[in-house]
Enzyme design. Structure first.
Site, PDB file in Angstrom:
ATOM      1  N   TYR A 170       0.984  -1.145  -0.070  1.00 50.70           N
ATOM      2  CA  TYR A 170      -0.162   0.022   0.028  1.00 50.70           C
ATOM      3  C   TYR A 170       0.939   1.205   0.109  1.00 50.70           C
ATOM      4  O   TYR A 170       0.618   2.135   0.767  1.00 50.70           O
ATOM      5  CB  TYR A 170      -0.726  -0.070   1.182  1.00 50.70           C
ATOM      6  CG  TYR A 170      -2.284   0.660   1.095  1.00 50.70           C
ATOM      7  CD1 TYR A 170      -3.163   0.246   0.371  1.00 50.70           C
ATOM      8  CD2 TYR A 170      -2.416   1.875   1.716  1.00 50.70           C
ATOM      9  CE1 TYR A 170      -4.411   1.252   0.157  1.00 50.70           C
ATOM     10  CE2 TYR A 170      -3.539   2.850   1.491  1.00 50.70           C
ATOM     11  CZ  TYR A 170      -4.479   2.192   0.904  1.00 50.70           C
ATOM     12  OH  TYR A 170      -5.702   3.079   0.614  1.00 50.70           O
TER      13      TYR A 170
ATOM     14  N   ASP B 230      10.581  -3.396  -5.960  1.00 52.41           N
ATOM     15  CA  ASP B 230      11.054  -4.395  -7.030  1.00 52.41           C
ATOM     16  C   ASP B 230      12.096  -5.581  -6.396  1.00 52.41           C
ATOM     17  O   ASP B 230      11.899  -6.701  -6.632  1.00 52.41           O
ATOM     18  CB  ASP B 230      11.636  -3.753  -8.024  1.00 52.41           C
ATOM     19  CG  ASP B 230      10.575  -2.943  -8.905  1.00 52.41           C
ATOM     20  OD1 ASP B 230       9.665  -3.513  -9.758  1.00 52.41           O
ATOM     21  OD2 ASP B 230      10.693  -1.643  -8.966  1.00 52.41           O
TER      22      ASP B 230
ATOM     23  N   GLU C  40      17.865  26.381 -10.681  1.00 51.19           N
ATOM     24  CA  GLU C  40      17.242  26.819 -11.741  1.00 51.19           C
ATOM     25  C   GLU C  40      16.672  25.427 -12.483  1.00 51.19           C
ATOM     26  O   GLU C  40      15.876  25.719 -13.672  1.00 51.19           O
ATOM     27  CB  GLU C  40      17.971  27.727 -12.453  1.00 51.19           C
ATOM     28  CG  GLU C  40      18.178  28.919 -11.773  1.00 51.19           C
ATOM     29  CD  GLU C  40      18.664  29.976 -12.663  1.00 51.19           C
ATOM     30  OE1 GLU C  40      18.818  30.070 -13.816  1.00 51.19           O
ATOM     31  OE2 GLU C  40      19.303  31.193 -11.893  1.00 51.19           O
TER      32      GLU C  40
ATOM     33  N   GLY D 146       2.026   7.496  -7.771  1.00 52.95           N
ATOM     34  CA  GLY D 146       0.879   6.877  -7.235  1.00 52.95           C
ATOM     35  C   GLY D 146      -0.100   8.238  -6.703  1.00 52.95           C
ATOM     36  O   GLY D 146      -1.201   8.264  -6.934  1.00 52.95           O
TER      37      GLY D 146
ATOM     38  N   HIS E 255       5.839  -3.059 -13.124  1.00 51.52           N
ATOM     39  CA  HIS E 255       7.244  -2.854 -13.602  1.00 51.52           C
ATOM     40  C   HIS E 255       7.510  -4.254 -14.078  1.00 51.52           C
ATOM     41  O   HIS E 255       7.374  -5.177 -13.396  1.00 51.52           O
ATOM     42  CB  HIS E 255       8.061  -2.179 -12.632  1.00 51.52           C
ATOM     43  CG  HIS E 255       9.418  -1.870 -13.155  1.00 51.52           C
ATOM     44  ND1 HIS E 255       9.848  -1.726 -14.523  1.00 51.52           N
ATOM     45  CD2 HIS E 255      10.697  -2.199 -12.291  1.00 51.52           C
ATOM     46  CE1 HIS E 255      11.293  -1.577 -14.581  1.00 51.52           C
ATOM     47  NE2 HIS E 255      11.624  -1.716 -13.323  1.00 51.52           N
TER      48      HIS E 255
ATOM     49  N   SER F  26       3.132  -1.093   9.875  1.00 54.81           N
ATOM     50  CA  SER F  26       3.912  -0.069   9.048  1.00 54.81           C
ATOM     51  C   SER F  26       2.912   0.897   8.837  1.00 54.81           C
ATOM     52  O   SER F  26       1.581   0.789   9.045  1.00 54.81           O
ATOM     53  CB  SER F  26       4.042  -0.740   7.897  1.00 54.81           C
ATOM     54  OG  SER F  26       2.790  -1.150   6.938  1.00 54.81           O
TER      55      SER F  26
ATOM     56  N   GLU G  45      16.439   6.123 -16.156  1.00 55.80           N
ATOM     57  CA  GLU G  45      16.678   6.345 -14.941  1.00 55.80           C
ATOM     58  C   GLU G  45      18.288   6.316 -14.931  1.00 55.80           C
ATOM     59  O   GLU G  45      18.772   7.251 -14.159  1.00 55.80           O
ATOM     60  CB  GLU G  45      16.099   5.538 -13.851  1.00 55.80           C
ATOM     61  CG  GLU G  45      16.485   4.281 -13.849  1.00 55.80           C
ATOM     62  CD  GLU G  45      15.453   3.130 -13.040  1.00 55.80           C
ATOM     63  OE1 GLU G  45      14.251   3.631 -13.074  1.00 55.80           O
ATOM     64  OE2 GLU G  45      15.571   2.085 -12.645  1.00 55.80           O
TER      65      GLU G  45
HETATM   66  P1  NAD Z   1       6.692   1.922  -2.442  1.00 56.65           P
HETATM   67  O1  NAD Z   1       8.114   1.746  -1.715  1.00 56.65           O
HETATM   68  O2  NAD Z   1       6.058   2.957  -2.351  1.00 56.65           O
HETATM   69  O3  NAD Z   1       5.712   0.816  -1.498  1.00 56.65           O
HETATM   70  C1  NAD Z   1       5.975  -0.445  -1.534  1.00 56.65           C
HETATM   71  C2  NAD Z   1       4.802  -1.032  -0.462  1.00 56.65           C
HETATM   72  O4  NAD Z   1       5.215  -2.285  -0.081  1.00 56.65           O
HETATM   73  C3  NAD Z   1       5.198  -0.348   1.056  1.00 56.65           C
HETATM   74  O5  NAD Z   1       3.588  -0.107   1.662  1.00 56.65           O
HETATM   75  C4  NAD Z   1       5.907  -1.233   1.878  1.00 56.65           C
HETATM   76  O6  NAD Z   1       5.545  -1.345   3.393  1.00 56.65           O
HETATM   77  C5  NAD Z   1       5.152  -2.363   1.324  1.00 56.65           C
HETATM   78  N1  NAD Z   1       6.303  -3.648   1.568  1.00 56.65           N
HETATM   79  C6  NAD Z   1       7.500  -3.620   1.642  1.00 56.65           C
HETATM   80  N2  NAD Z   1       8.153  -4.912   1.656  1.00 56.65           N
HETATM   81  C7  NAD Z   1       7.136  -5.745   1.739  1.00 56.65           C
HETATM   82  C8  NAD Z   1       6.926  -7.014   1.919  1.00 56.65           C
HETATM   83  N3  NAD Z   1       8.101  -7.636   2.299  1.00 56.65           N
HETATM   84  N4  NAD Z   1       5.609  -7.682   2.035  1.00 56.65           N
HETATM   85  C9  NAD Z   1       4.630  -6.623   1.953  1.00 56.65           C
HETATM   86  N5  NAD Z   1       4.669  -5.544   1.779  1.00 56.65           N
HETATM   87  C10 NAD Z   1       5.852  -4.986   1.687  1.00 56.65           C
HETATM   88  O7  NAD Z   1       6.670   1.151  -3.926  1.00 56.65           O
HETATM   89  P2  NAD Z   1       6.231   1.946  -5.195  1.00 56.65           P
HETATM   90  O8  NAD Z   1       6.940   2.865  -5.584  1.00 56.65           O
HETATM   91  O9  NAD Z   1       4.592   2.033  -5.103  1.00 56.65           O
HETATM   92  O10 NAD Z   1       6.740   0.714  -6.289  1.00 56.65           O
HETATM   93  C11 NAD Z   1       5.654  -0.544  -6.398  1.00 56.65           C
HETATM   94  C12 NAD Z   1       5.998  -1.139  -7.857  1.00 56.65           C
HETATM   95  O11 NAD Z   1       5.101   0.044  -8.817  1.00 56.65           O
HETATM   96  C13 NAD Z   1       7.323  -1.437  -8.374  1.00 56.65           C
HETATM   97  O12 NAD Z   1       7.439  -2.409  -9.184  1.00 56.65           O
HETATM   98  C14 NAD Z   1       7.402   0.063  -9.064  1.00 56.65           C
HETATM   99  O13 NAD Z   1       8.631  -0.288  -9.917  1.00 56.65           O
HETATM  100  C15 NAD Z   1       6.236   0.351  -9.616  1.00 56.65           C
HETATM  101  N6  NAD Z   1       5.977   1.648 -10.257  1.00 56.65           N
HETATM  102  C16 NAD Z   1       6.389   2.668  -9.278  1.00 56.65           C
HETATM  103  C17 NAD Z   1       6.029   4.237  -9.839  1.00 56.65           C
HETATM  104  C18 NAD Z   1       6.092   5.167  -8.710  1.00 56.65           C
HETATM  105  O14 NAD Z   1       5.970   6.378  -9.279  1.00 56.65           O
HETATM  106  N7  NAD Z   1       6.535   4.944  -7.352  1.00 56.65           N
HETATM  107  C19 NAD Z   1       5.521   4.047 -10.886  1.00 56.65           C
HETATM  108  C20 NAD Z   1       5.656   3.014 -11.879  1.00 56.65           C
HETATM  109  C21 NAD Z   1       5.617   1.744 -11.437  1.00 56.65           C
HETATM  110 MG    MG Z   2      10.482   4.778 -15.610  1.00 58.38          MG
HETATM  111 MG    MG Z   3      12.508   2.549 -12.558  1.00 57.71          MG
HETATM  112 MG    MG Z   4      20.910  31.852 -14.887  1.00 52.88          MG
END
Ligand code: NAD
Ligand code: MG
Ligand code: MG
Ligand code: MG
Ligand code: MG
Ligand code: MG
Length: 332
Positions: free
Chosen positions: A24, A82, A230, A133, A107, A50, A194
């Protein structure tokens, strides 16, 4: 490029089914709430104790363990970081998958690089919003959406794409458009972007500019403003209207300097190095390095993180940002 909109992405393939959103966090809180508001049955998997567990409760969910969520669900979206997905999948998700279930990701890393190998009788797909998100949630609440990518890795039921599109529509993505890709394309271009441009490239460019000015005797505060602060202004303009909008907005002097000097900074040699970085991604060398790094408790990652924290630009930047009352209070 194939793009799907709401009419191409009916919710029906997910109606009467339960979707587990595991994690979450940034993506998880947005997916879970948007799906629920779209009328889809959602169960949240999040560890108790958490802050995100409490957040899910505050949002009206009754979070359960990842294993319990996977057991209850017909479709499981994996939204934990990930590098922990492989272990979580093996411990909590795999034992609770039944034939015809669907496994979803935002991802492609773990599937593309074989860290997760699902059984042949489940659908495997990706729905990846092209934004953080909080934007996915905010746009949904406004009646709009954030564009998403969709990809199918494994179609066991013949319904994988239809179900993934239904998910994409449920989180609001089809209102903006859902673009078709593959796990390989999404994973490799995400890592390249990235590393070479967004994070690695930009931070190296900022530091190099800052170091050059400071070494030449200019005050670090001034160097920080010119080479870091900037940047936001410039990126905002590019984001809104591309390079041409940025160039329209800057002075002709700045534009002439841009057009004549930029190519001396990013040279053929830089591009050759970009190509090498892409090769390391494509061959799996980067993925292997990162997975091994995690297995040995991240010695290089931690050391490099510490070094970067101690860079003079961070010290001067911290002081200057303290003068900017409009900035949110900095996190440690
Ligand atoms: P995040 O770090 O914001 O959230 C991860 C959640 O997982 C947290 O609530 C954490 O408490 C929970 N968690 C961590 N370890 C755990 C475990 N062992 N068991 C259960 N829960 C656990 O992650 P995010 O940025 O939302 O990324 C999630 C996926 O979305 C990834 O695959 C990422 O590549 C992808 N993604 C992220 C974004 C972004 O902008 N953040 C954009 C596109 C895709
Ligand atoms: Mg990207
Ligand atoms: Mg990435
Ligand atoms: Mg300047
Ligand atoms: Mg199940
Ligand atoms: Mg101009």
């Amino acid at each position: 490029m194939k793009i799907y909109y709401e009419k191409d992405a009916p919710l029906a393939p997910l109606e009467g089914r339960t979707v587990a959103v595991i994690g979450y966090g940034s993506q998880g809180h947005a997916h879970a709430q948007n799906l629920r508001d779209s009328g889809i049955q959602v169960v949240v998997g999040q560890r108790p104790g958490s802050p995100n567990y409490d957040l899910a409760v505050a949002h009206g969910f009754q979070p359960v363990s990842a294993a319990e969520a996977a057991a209850q669900a017909d479709a499981v979206m994996v939204l934990v970081p990930d590098h922990v997905q492989g272990a979580l999948y093996r411990e909590a998700i795999a034992p609770n998958l039944k034939a015809g279930d669907m496994l979803l990701f935002s991802h492609g890393f773990n599937i593309h690089f074989g860290q997760i190998v699902p059984p042949a009788d489940v659908d495997v797909a990706m729905v990846a919003p092209k934004g953080p998100g909080h934007l996915v949630r905010r746009e949904y609440e406004r009646g709009a959406g954030v564009p998403c990518l969709v990809a199918v890795h494994q179609d066991a039921t013949g319904q994988a794409l239809a179900r993934a599109l239904a998910y994409g529509n449920g989180i609001g993505g089809a209102r903006a458009g859902i673009l078709e890709t593959t796990f390989r394309e999404e994973t490799e271009t995400d890592l390249f972007g990235e590393q070479a441009v967004l994070c690695g490239g930009v931070s190296a460019l900022i530091k190099a500019g800052f170091e050059t000015l400071v070494a030449a005797g200019y005050q670090p505060e001034i160097a920080y403003f010119e080479c870091c602060h900037e940047l936001k202004l410039i990126v905002d303009l590019i984001y809104e209207g591309g390079l041409s909008r940025m160039r329209y907005s800057i002075s002709d002097t700045a534009e002439y300097g841009d057009l004549t000097r930029g190519r001396r900074i990013i040279t053929e040699e830089t591009k050759r190095e970009m190509r090498r970085i892409l090769d390391e991604i494509q061959t799996g060398a980067f993925a292997k390095e990162w997975m091994l790094e995690n297995q040995v408790n991240r010695p290089s990652f931690n050391a490099l993180r510490q070094l970067e924290k101690e860079h003079p630009i961070e010290e001067v930047g911290g002081r200057l940002r303290g003068m900017m009352s409009w900035l949110k209070k900095e996190q440690a």
